[in-house]
Motif scaffolding. Structure first.
Motif, mmCIF file in Angstrom:
data_model
loop_
_atom_site.group_PDB
_atom_site.id
_atom_site.type_symbol
_atom_site.label_atom_id
_atom_site.label_comp_id
_atom_site.label_asym_id
_atom_site.label_seq_id
_atom_site.Cartn_x
_atom_site.Cartn_y
_atom_site.Cartn_z
ATOM 1 N N GLY A 1 -4.323 15.377 8.517
ATOM 2 C CA GLY A 1 -3.167 15.040 8.045
ATOM 3 C C GLY A 1 -3.347 13.833 7.253
ATOM 4 N N GLU A 2 -2.021 13.530 6.860
ATOM 5 C CA GLU A 2 -1.893 12.184 5.816
ATOM 6 C C GLU A 2 -2.398 11.023 6.291
ATOM 7 O OE1 GLU A 2 -0.992 11.396 1.863
ATOM 8 O OE2 GLU A 2 -0.455 13.189 2.834
ATOM 9 N N VAL A 3 -3.107 10.470 5.272
ATOM 10 C CA VAL A 3 -4.179 9.367 5.645
ATOM 11 C C VAL A 3 -3.319 8.014 5.102
ATOM 12 C CG1 VAL A 3 -6.260 8.142 5.227
ATOM 13 C CG2 VAL A 3 -6.098 10.530 5.639
ATOM 14 N N LEU A 4 -3.201 6.937 5.938
ATOM 15 C CA LEU A 4 -2.566 5.684 5.437
ATOM 16 C C LEU A 4 -3.522 4.833 4.465
ATOM 17 C CD1 LEU A 4 -0.424 3.774 5.651
ATOM 18 C CD2 LEU A 4 -1.653 2.818 7.844
ATOM 19 N N GLU A 5 -2.987 4.437 3.435
ATOM 20 C CA GLU A 5 -3.940 3.821 2.550
ATOM 21 C C GLU A 5 -3.645 2.324 2.889
ATOM 22 O OE1 GLU A 5 -3.641 4.370 -1.718
ATOM 23 O OE2 GLU A 5 -3.469 6.815 -1.522
ATOM 24 N N ILE A 6 -4.757 1.907 3.013
ATOM 25 C CA ILE A 6 -4.530 0.109 3.463
ATOM 26 C C ILE A 6 -4.919 -0.621 2.248
ATOM 27 C CG2 ILE A 6 -5.278 -1.673 4.971
ATOM 28 C CD1 ILE A 6 -5.551 0.574 7.312
ATOM 29 N N PRO A 7 -4.197 -1.485 1.626
ATOM 30 C CA PRO A 7 -4.653 -2.259 0.662
ATOM 31 C C PRO A 7 -5.944 -3.046 0.967
ATOM 32 C CG PRO A 7 -2.278 -2.572 0.795
ATOM 33 C CD PRO A 7 -2.802 -1.699 1.914
ATOM 34 N N LEU A 8 -6.876 -3.315 -0.150
ATOM 35 C CA LEU A 8 -7.872 -4.169 0.176
ATOM 36 C C LEU A 8 -7.643 -5.537 0.610
ATOM 37 C CD1 LEU A 8 -11.062 -4.660 0.331
ATOM 38 C CD2 LEU A 8 -10.794 -5.172 -2.088
ATOM 39 N N HIS A 9 -6.502 -6.051 0.132
ATOM 40 C CA HIS A 9 -5.964 -7.312 0.572
ATOM 41 C C HIS A 9 -5.781 -7.624 1.857
ATOM 42 C CE1 HIS A 9 -3.045 -10.562 0.927
ATOM 43 N NE2 HIS A 9 -3.491 -11.299 0.159
ATOM 44 N N GLU A 10 -5.266 -6.368 2.509
ATOM 45 C CA GLU A 10 -4.726 -6.494 3.921
ATOM 46 C C GLU A 10 -6.060 -6.347 5.025
ATOM 47 O OE1 GLU A 10 -1.832 -6.948 5.580
ATOM 48 O OE2 GLU A 10 -1.433 -7.453 3.713
ATOM 49 N N THR A 11 -6.987 -5.481 4.295
ATOM 50 C CA THR A 11 -8.232 -5.320 5.097
ATOM 51 C C THR A 11 -9.086 -6.613 5.031
ATOM 52 O OG1 THR A 11 -8.601 -3.029 4.306
ATOM 53 C CG2 THR A 11 -10.422 -4.279 5.093
ATOM 54 N N LEU A 12 -8.881 -7.314 3.967
ATOM 55 C CA LEU A 12 -9.642 -8.693 3.832
ATOM 56 C C LEU A 12 -9.016 -9.707 4.710
ATOM 57 C CD1 LEU A 12 -10.651 -9.147 -0.023
ATOM 58 C CD2 LEU A 12 -12.158 -8.441 1.901
ATOM 59 N N ARG A 13 -7.664 -9.581 4.759
ATOM 60 C CA ARG A 13 -6.907 -10.487 5.719
ATOM 61 C C ARG A 13 -7.229 -10.508 7.033
ATOM 62 N NH1 ARG A 13 -2.611 -10.066 8.665
ATOM 63 N NH2 ARG A 13 -2.087 -7.833 7.653
ATOM 64 N N TRP A 14 -7.183 -9.175 7.675
ATOM 65 C CA TRP A 14 -7.741 -8.842 9.038
ATOM 66 C C TRP A 14 -9.049 -9.178 9.288
ATOM 67 C CZ3 TRP A 14 -5.972 -3.117 8.388
ATOM 68 C CH2 TRP A 14 -4.619 -2.853 8.376
ATOM 69 N N MET A 15 -9.946 -8.995 8.349
ATOM 70 C CA MET A 15 -11.463 -9.467 8.677
ATOM 71 C C MET A 15 -11.476 -10.975 8.711
ATOM 72 S SD MET A 15 -13.282 -6.833 5.908
ATOM 73 C CE MET A 15 -14.923 -7.913 6.006
ATOM 74 N N PHE A 16 -10.729 -11.696 7.653
ATOM 75 C CA PHE A 16 -10.892 -13.127 7.964
ATOM 76 C C PHE A 16 -10.374 -13.672 9.156
ATOM 77 C CE2 PHE A 16 -11.059 -13.237 3.239
ATOM 78 C CZ PHE A 16 -12.240 -13.317 3.223
ATOM 79 N N GLU A 17 -8.937 -13.042 9.720
ATOM 80 C CA GLU A 17 -8.317 -13.545 10.938
ATOM 81 C C GLU A 17 -9.513 -13.148 12.095
ATOM 82 O OE1 GLU A 17 -4.802 -11.098 10.985
ATOM 83 O OE2 GLU A 17 -3.972 -12.761 9.692
#
Length: 66
Positions: free
Chosen positions: A35-51
Motif C-alpha cells: 500500500g501507499e508508503v508515507l514519505e518522511i522528510p529527512l529533517h523530521e527523521t533527524l529531529r526524531w534521532m536527536f530527540e
C-alpha cells in the motif's frame, strides 16, 4: 539543527571498490504489495534521532533550503 557546524567527509580506505555510485528505482512493486508508503522528510527523521539521543533540549530550527 543541532546548534553547531559539522563537516561530512568520505574516508577512501572504507569505500568498497565495487560500491554502487548511483542507485535508482521505482516503488510501484512496493506500493502494490504494502500500500501507499508515507514519505518522511529527512529533517523530521533527524529531529526524531536527536530527540532520542538527548539533543531534545536544543532548539530545532527549520530546514535550510538552498
Amino acid at each position: 539543527m543541532i546548534g553547531h557546524p559539522f563537516k561530512v567527509g568520505i574516508n577512501p580506505a572504507q569505500v568498497r571498490a565495487n560500491e554502487v555510485k548511483i542507485l535508482v528505482g521505482c516503488d510501484e512493486r512496493l506500493v502494490a504489495t504494502v500500500g501507499e508508503v508515507l514519505e518522511i522528510p529527512l529533517h523530521e527523521t533527524l529531529r526524531w534521532m536527536f530527540e532520542a539521543t538527548g539533543y531534545a533540549q536544543l532548539p530545532i530550527s527549520s530546514p535550510v533550503h538552498s
